[in-house]
Design a protein around this motif. Structure first.
Motif, mmCIF file in Angstrom:
data_model
loop_
_atom_site.group_PDB
_atom_site.id
_atom_site.type_symbol
_atom_site.label_atom_id
_atom_site.label_comp_id
_atom_site.label_asym_id
_atom_site.label_seq_id
_atom_site.Cartn_x
_atom_site.Cartn_y
_atom_site.Cartn_z
ATOM 1 N N UNK A 201 37.131 6.787 -19.476
ATOM 2 C CA UNK A 201 36.931 5.332 -19.514
ATOM 3 C C UNK A 201 38.241 4.607 -19.839
ATOM 4 N N UNK A 202 39.102 5.278 -20.568
ATOM 5 C CA UNK A 202 40.292 4.608 -21.109
ATOM 6 C C UNK A 202 41.590 4.967 -20.385
ATOM 7 N N UNK A 203 41.508 5.535 -19.184
ATOM 8 C CA UNK A 203 42.758 5.905 -18.490
ATOM 9 C C UNK A 203 43.547 4.673 -18.043
ATOM 10 N N UNK A 204 42.901 3.498 -18.040
ATOM 11 C CA UNK A 204 43.657 2.281 -17.688
ATOM 12 C C UNK A 204 44.452 1.767 -18.889
ATOM 13 N N UNK A 205 44.177 2.311 -20.082
ATOM 14 C CA UNK A 205 44.913 1.808 -21.248
ATOM 15 C C UNK A 205 45.311 2.936 -22.204
ATOM 16 N N UNK A 206 44.469 3.208 -23.234
ATOM 17 C CA UNK A 206 44.910 4.116 -24.295
ATOM 18 C C UNK A 206 45.168 5.540 -23.810
ATOM 19 N N UNK A 207 44.441 5.948 -22.802
ATOM 20 C CA UNK A 207 44.621 7.314 -22.291
ATOM 21 C C UNK A 207 45.326 7.345 -20.946
ATOM 22 N N UNK A 208 46.218 6.373 -20.720
ATOM 23 C CA UNK A 208 46.996 6.314 -19.481
ATOM 24 C C UNK A 208 47.787 7.612 -19.293
ATOM 25 N N UNK A 210 46.993 10.500 -19.418
ATOM 26 C CA UNK A 210 46.288 11.552 -18.682
ATOM 27 C C UNK A 210 46.682 11.573 -17.206
ATOM 28 N N UNK A 211 47.125 10.443 -16.707
ATOM 29 C CA UNK A 211 47.479 10.357 -15.289
ATOM 30 C C UNK A 211 48.929 10.749 -15.034
#
Ligand code: SF4
Length: 220
Positions: A201-208, A210-211
């Motif tokens: 859910x958070x790959x657009x911000x806090x867990x960017x 991961x990408x």
């Protein structure tokens, strides 16, 4: 970045559900071997375990949609496939939750048999794990033993095995060695309170991150 091979993850319309949209050019439904599809359907019309599981899962989805929790769905599934004895393969760290789940199973007339991941108590060094990658260096530290967990539940002749928080990979080993069908109640995520989808859910911000993963130091 590896080459992108288009599959369902690149599909916009997801038209295989209601057949109400135009499928993409690479649609796997369109490409499916109809003979294989027909064979699967025929297999799932019978009274074999696969057929009973397929019908139980679909009926529970339809009848309890957004009403039953996963705990309740697991009980419903066990009962609908005619399971009497349920195996619980749990992580040591989630044994309290496993104990509670066992109470739920018993309250619903099911037998329960639980095996903790550290069964056998074999030190990690026995399978070549270096001391510096133990959680507590220099200590006796038993490895998780999902193969023995599965073999123990196989010997108990469980009808369905439920995973409660096994580690990534240990769950794979358990599933590979289990004779009874396996379902997962809890997936372990030590960082996110066992809710791994939160990272997605958070790959657009806090867990960017991961990408754009950092290179694994072990990777050749
Ligand atoms: S099977 Fe076809 S329509 Fe369904 S998600 Fe895959 S590509 Fe999309």
């Amino acid at each position: 970045m590896s080459e992108i091979i288009e599959s369902c993850s690149e599909c916009g319309p997801l038209s295989c559900y209601r057949k109400d949209k135009t499928p993409p050019s690479f649609c796997l439904t369109e490409a499916a071997d109809q003979q294989v599809v027909a064979e699967i359907v025929e297999h799932l019309q019978g009274d074999n375990l696969d057929a009973r599981m397929a019908r139980a899962a679909a009926e529970i989805e339809g009848m309890y949609y957004c009403k039953a929790t996963r705990v309740e769905e697991t009980v419903l599934f066990a009962k609908r496939i005619g399971a009497k004895r349920v195996g619980v393969a749990t992580c040591r760290g989630l044994v309290q939750e496993a104990r509670t789940f066992v109470k739920v199973l018993r309250a619903n007339g099911l037998e329960a048999f639980t095996v903790v991941c550290k069964i056998g108590s074999v030190d990690k060094s026995e399978i070549g794990i270096a001391d510096d990658v133990k959680i507590e260096k220099g200590s006796y530290e038993a490895m998780c033993n999902p193969v023995l967990q599965a073999k123990t539940l196989n010997a108990q002749k469980t009808d369905l095995n439920v995973l409660v928080g096994l580690c990534v990979g240990h769950d794979s080993l358990f599933i590979k060695n289990s004779e009874a069908p396996v379902t997962t109640l809890v997936v372990k995520d030590r960082v996110l309170g066992h809710n791994p989808v939160a990272a997605l859910y958070e790959t657009h911000s806090y867990y960017r991150r991961l990408l754009t993963p950092p290179k694994d130091p072990e990777e050749k």
